[in-house]
Design a protein around this motif. Structure first.
Motif, PDB file in Angstrom:
ATOM      1  N   LYS A  45       4.864  11.455  -0.257  1.00 44.05           N
ATOM      2  CA  LYS A  45       4.741  10.032   0.190  1.00 44.05           C
ATOM      3  C   LYS A  45       6.157   9.106   0.151  1.00 44.05           C
ATOM      4  O   LYS A  45       6.541   8.644   1.001  1.00 44.05           O
ATOM      5  CB  LYS A  45       3.608   9.265  -0.659  1.00 44.05           C
ATOM      6  N   GLU A  46       6.784   9.421  -1.066  1.00 45.29           N
ATOM      7  CA  GLU A  46       8.184   8.831  -1.328  1.00 45.29           C
ATOM      8  C   GLU A  46       9.083   9.096  -0.422  1.00 45.29           C
ATOM      9  O   GLU A  46      10.014   8.710  -0.138  1.00 45.29           O
ATOM     10  CB  GLU A  46       8.400   9.112  -2.807  1.00 45.29           C
ATOM     11  N   ARG A  63       8.776   7.935   3.275  1.00 46.45           N
ATOM     12  CA  ARG A  63       9.404   6.344   3.024  1.00 46.45           C
ATOM     13  C   ARG A  63      10.950   6.240   3.036  1.00 46.45           C
ATOM     14  O   ARG A  63      11.456   5.634   3.913  1.00 46.45           O
ATOM     15  CB  ARG A  63       8.724   5.523   1.963  1.00 46.45           C
ATOM     16  N   GLN A  64      11.340   7.466   2.261  1.00 43.68           N
ATOM     17  CA  GLN A  64      13.027   7.482   2.385  1.00 43.68           C
ATOM     18  C   GLN A  64      13.388   7.692   3.425  1.00 43.68           C
ATOM     19  O   GLN A  64      14.411   7.372   4.023  1.00 43.68           O
ATOM     20  CB  GLN A  64      13.568   8.489   1.032  1.00 43.68           C
ATOM     21  N   ARG A 105      11.865   7.416   6.837  1.00 41.40           N
ATOM     22  CA  ARG A 105      11.822   6.433   7.423  1.00 41.40           C
ATOM     23  C   ARG A 105      12.819   5.382   7.211  1.00 41.40           C
ATOM     24  O   ARG A 105      13.329   4.591   8.381  1.00 41.40           O
ATOM     25  CB  ARG A 105      10.378   5.939   7.433  1.00 41.40           C
ATOM     26  N   SER A 106      13.289   5.008   6.052  1.00 36.51           N
ATOM     27  CA  SER A 106      14.400   3.943   5.797  1.00 36.51           C
ATOM     28  C   SER A 106      15.728   4.340   6.401  1.00 36.51           C
ATOM     29  O   SER A 106      16.408   3.483   6.763  1.00 36.51           O
ATOM     30  CB  SER A 106      14.283   3.743   4.249  1.00 36.51           C
ATOM     31  N   LEU A 155       0.253   5.489   4.467  1.00 36.86           N
ATOM     32  CA  LEU A 155       1.111   6.346   5.250  1.00 36.86           C
ATOM     33  C   LEU A 155       0.637   6.182   6.792  1.00 36.86           C
ATOM     34  O   LEU A 155       1.386   6.445   7.459  1.00 36.86           O
ATOM     35  CB  LEU A 155       1.112   7.749   4.905  1.00 36.86           C
ATOM     36  N   GLU A 181       1.862   3.157   8.117  1.00 41.38           N
ATOM     37  CA  GLU A 181       3.175   3.189   8.077  1.00 41.38           C
ATOM     38  C   GLU A 181       4.011   4.066   9.216  1.00 41.38           C
ATOM     39  O   GLU A 181       5.172   4.183   9.252  1.00 41.38           O
ATOM     40  CB  GLU A 181       3.790   3.486   6.614  1.00 41.38           C
TER      41      GLU A 181
END
Length: 535
Positions: free
Chosen positions: A478-479, A482-483, A485-486, A508, A511
């Motif tokens: 999960k983390e 997100r990293q 996609r950033s 998720l 997102e």
């Protein structure tokens, strides 16, 4: 009760004194005596009212166990109509179940402790129903000793405690199963992936052995999925389902859980077998009924699931308003067990009703079945005779079948690309890399999320798709998602999970995760996913 006894004795003495006549006592004392008699009469009536109208049972028993005195509530608790039915007739020792404390031990403890003592006793009532009583006992009397006490029926409370304990146990098992499923599906992914890669390198004989490996692995994965699905506590997800397949899946679990001497058979006659339902709940129905049937056939027997189509008209609709006229799938579940007593046939769908021995049933199985059937706009009926077995008939409305296309992709339809794979299981990394390379993809691999993120930063313009395992050390899926996609908002990221297919992480999904890959997966599933993402 002791107070009441002493007051009665005092009243009798006073009445005898008065009966000696006015000449035997001074006339000045007579009004006082009469006043005392009246007071005692009022007090006697008060205690009699409390005694007779008490909600809990009040009783006096001799040391042999015979009921000497009882109020209406105590008689009712024991299954009798009035106190006269038990006084000097009933022996408490005959009602105590074998697993309850011995009567002799109760007497010994009361004599030794010489104060009020509390017990929980299981008894068998007049109607043979078992009940749990909470009783407070003490020894009273001077020349003649008795056991006096109060009794409360706590059967429902005990049932709630047992159900709470069962629920907590099932929650713990569910958590354990989830963890085991993840690890188990990881191993199965490696086995199935290796089998896929070996297929083009073996001869016909080798292919036959590979088929055995694949079939055994798929059955193992299917069993894990079914157990997880069966234990879930989710809202009904009503979709079009083939009821014959649901029964097949349920039987697969029953064959591993009930007496091996019971032969389970399926007769699928229904031409229209699709219903709208929640697969987990429908499985719950058939597994519950199968387990019940197993208890009714301790020495073995036959259990048959039959499906057929029937047209229900206005007659049944008028009898059961929840059932609308139309075409239905009729599921008949028949066993050759001990059958159900006619006195109990109307109670079997009631919550907490059970005729099973302690530890073999909570009385919730068939009530849950009834509730699920009603939720699915269906109906259920039962026919049974003692010694001749039981047959349940369940009806669900027919719906249109849903045709699902095969998820097959020719390898030639993939144009290759670059994939980043992150998984902490070495066997999965090895197999996924081999499958992707066989599909003409270049692969970067990492054993944790932190390393995967560094690789993505380094090759951000080259990587087409990222596969991330959900549970990894240093940084989980999960983390890591997100990293990534950033760093690149349109990055295509697939989450790999060893849990059941509806255990998506809603955060998720919202997102924008590109997809889920569920373990154990096959080469063709990876090919289909890549085809959808890249084309």
């Amino acid at each position: 009760m002791k107070k009441h006894s002493e007051n009665s004795q005092e009243l009798n003495i006073v009445q005898k004194i008065v009966g000696l006549g006015e000449n035997s006592i001074q006339k000045s004392y007579y009004p006082k005596l009469q006043e005392k008699i009246n007071e005692l009469e009022i007090e006697k009536e008060k205690y009699l009212s409390i005694f007779n109208n008490a909600i809990n049972g009040i009783f006096r028993i001799d040391f042999e166990g015979f009921v000497y005195e009882a109020n209406p509530a105590f008689a009712k608790i024991l299954g009798y109509d009035s106190p006269d039915d038990v006084k000097n007739k009933l022996n408490i020792k005959e009602l105590l179940m074998e697993n309850s404390i011995n009567w002799k031990k109760i007497i010994e403890e009361l004599i030794l402790k010489s104060y009020i003592y509390h017990y929980q006793l299981e008894i068998k009532r007049k109607d043979h129903a078992t009940r749990w009583l909470s009783v407070n006992l003490s020894i009273t009397g001077n020349n003649e000793k008795f056991i006096e006490g109060f009794a409360e029926d706590i059967s429902e409370k005990k049932g709630m405690e047992e159900r709470l304990f069962h629920s907590q146990k099932m929650d713990a098992i569910g958590q354990l199963a989830g963890g085991v499923a993840h690890d188990f599906n990881n191993m199965l992914s490696g086995i199935l992936g290796a089998a896929d890669m070996l297929e083009k390198h073996v001869d016909v004989i080798g292919k036959s052995y590979l088929d055995v490996i694949v079939q055994a692995s798929e059955r193992a994965a299917d069993l894990v999925s079914k157990l997880l699905t069966f234990g879930r506590k989710t809202k009904p997800d009503l979709v079009s389902l083939n009821i014959n397949k649901v029964i097949d899946n349920s039987v697969a679990i029953l064959e591993r859980s009930i007496n091996k001497k019971i032969v389970i058979d399926r007769k699928f006659i229904a031409g229209h077998s699709f219903v709208k339902g929640d697969e987990s709940q429908l499985q719950n129905i058939f597994i519950n009924m199968g387990i019940n049937a197993g208890h009714a056939m301790p020495n073995g027997g036959s259990l048959v699931f039959t499906t057929s189509n029937v047209i229900i008209g206005e007659n049944l609709h008028n009898y059961d308003p929840d059932v609308s006229p139309g075409e239905y799938v009729e599921i008949t579940v028949t066993d050759t067990g001990t059958g159900i007593d006619s006195r109990n046939i109307d109670k079997i769908f009631e919550p907490f009703f059970t005729t099973k021995e302690i530890g073999k049933g909570t009385g919730l199985g068939l009530s849950a079945v009834y509730g699920i059937v009603k939720e699915h706009k269906g109906a259920i009926y039962v026919n049974s005779k003692l010694g001749e077995g039981t047959s349940f008939n369940i009806y669900f409305p027919v719906v249109e079948a849903v045709n699902k296309s095969e998820n097959y992709v020719e390898t030639a339809s993939l144009n290759g690309g670059v994939v980043l794979v992150a998984d902490d299981e070495e066997i999965n990394l090895t197999i996924i890399n081999a499958i992707l390379e066989d599909l003409n993809f270049k692969v970067f691999s990492a054993s944790n999320g932190k390393d995967a993120l560094e690789l993505f930063k380094k090759h951000i313009d080259d990587i087409d798709v990222v596969f991330l395992d959900m549970f990894m050390p240093k940084m989980d899926g999960k983390e890591t998602f997100r990293q990534i996609r950033s760093l690149k908002s349109d990055a295509k990221v697939v989450i790999a999970s060893g849990l059941v297919k509806d255990d998506k992480d809603n955060d998720l999904v919202n997102e924008g995760v590109s997809g889920y890959l569920y373990k154990p997966f096959r080469k063709n599933e990876i090919a289909r996913l890549l085809f959808d993402l890249l084309n």
